[in-house]
Motif scaffolding. Sequence first.
Motif, short mmCIF file in Angstrom:
data_model
loop_
_atom_site.label_atom_id
_atom_site.label_comp_id
_atom_site.label_asym_id
_atom_site.label_seq_id
_atom_site.Cartn_x
_atom_site.Cartn_y
_atom_site.Cartn_z
N PHE A 28 0.83 -1.20 0.00
CA PHE A 28 0.00 0.00 0.00
C PHE A 28 0.87 1.25 0.00
O PHE A 28 1.86 1.33 0.73
N ASP A 29 0.48 2.24 -0.78
CA ASP A 29 0.98 3.60 -0.55
C ASP A 29 0.30 4.10 0.72
O ASP A 29 -0.71 3.53 1.17
N VAL A 33 -4.06 6.59 0.11
CA VAL A 33 -4.47 5.19 0.00
C VAL A 33 -4.90 4.66 1.36
O VAL A 33 -6.05 4.30 1.56
N GLN A 36 -6.46 9.60 4.16
CA GLN A 36 -6.84 10.67 3.24
C GLN A 36 -6.14 11.97 3.63
O GLN A 36 -6.72 12.88 4.21
N THR A 111 -8.81 5.80 5.32
CA THR A 111 -9.63 5.62 4.12
C THR A 111 -10.80 4.68 4.44
O THR A 111 -10.62 3.64 5.08
N SER A 129 6.11 4.28 0.98
CA SER A 129 5.71 5.68 0.78
C SER A 129 6.91 6.57 0.46
O SER A 129 8.03 6.30 0.89
N ILE A 186 -0.97 -0.83 -4.46
CA ILE A 186 -2.16 0.02 -4.50
C ILE A 186 -1.71 1.46 -4.33
O ILE A 186 -1.12 1.83 -3.30
N GLU A 187 -1.95 2.27 -5.33
CA GLU A 187 -1.48 3.64 -5.39
C GLU A 187 -2.61 4.59 -5.75
O GLU A 187 -3.62 4.18 -6.31
N ASP A 188 -2.41 5.86 -5.44
CA ASP A 188 -3.41 6.87 -5.82
C ASP A 188 -2.83 7.93 -6.75
O ASP A 188 -3.58 8.76 -7.25
N PHE A 206 -6.21 3.75 -6.95
CA PHE A 206 -7.33 4.08 -6.09
C PHE A 206 -7.65 5.57 -6.18
O PHE A 206 -6.77 6.42 -5.96
N MET A 226 -12.07 1.01 -1.69
CA MET A 226 -10.98 0.16 -1.23
C MET A 226 -11.40 -1.29 -1.06
O MET A 226 -10.60 -2.22 -1.22
#
Length: 234
Positions: A28-29, A33, A36, A111, A129, A186-188, A206, A226
């Motif tokens: 995960f980032d 992600v 928020q 999130t 990150s 999983i990135e935004d 995401f 998510m």
Amino acid sequence: MCLSADIGELPVQGKTAALVGMPKLVIFDCDGVLVQSEEITLSVLISMLNARAPGSATLDVTRFIEHFRGRRIAECLREAECILDIHLDNEFEQHFRQRALDALTLDLKATDGIVEVLDSLQVPYCVASSAPRSKIEHCLRIAGLFSYFEGRIFSCYELGRWKPDPLVFLTACDTYDIAVSDALVIEDSVTGIQAAVAANIRVLGFGPPHRRAQLAAAGALPIADMREVLAIFN
């Protein structure tokens, strides 16, 4: 990973399960992600930059939140100096980080759906990150997620290379002894997606529906909720 042009023709959950398969590691980032935070911290940054700007030469908040999303702050500051024709002293970043931490402490939330996802995962997971470790840990603690990620944190600041460089993702895979073909990111942000693509790791993008095309163009399979991650493991 290349996405087909017909990505929008199938339900996202079904498409996700078919495309990704069963990963052995989920990376995960953090900002945007797990928590928020991007809108909070970048709004602070843009406000501080605009306060230094001469006359009417200011940065549009909505546009530059997207433009700076997922990028190293030092890089954003250098670009802002050129755009606004200003010089930022050595203490500007320090002041920004303190004001951003204050804002995060007041307003940061996990999130929606992330706790459900973490509680359901039966494979290893971690966070990778571009932020400093201190900020990652601060955000996770405020959002009530630190217990999930203690000992599972990878920071670009400790590697000396930032996304879109893939090193932070490759380091996570090496640490868990997982092949990149068996990992899922999983990135935004476009920058983060580019890092995953450079690492040859499959990636979910995401973000809200209006960012779907942007995330797909960068090389991700877009998801807006998510909980859609769980479809991969069904």
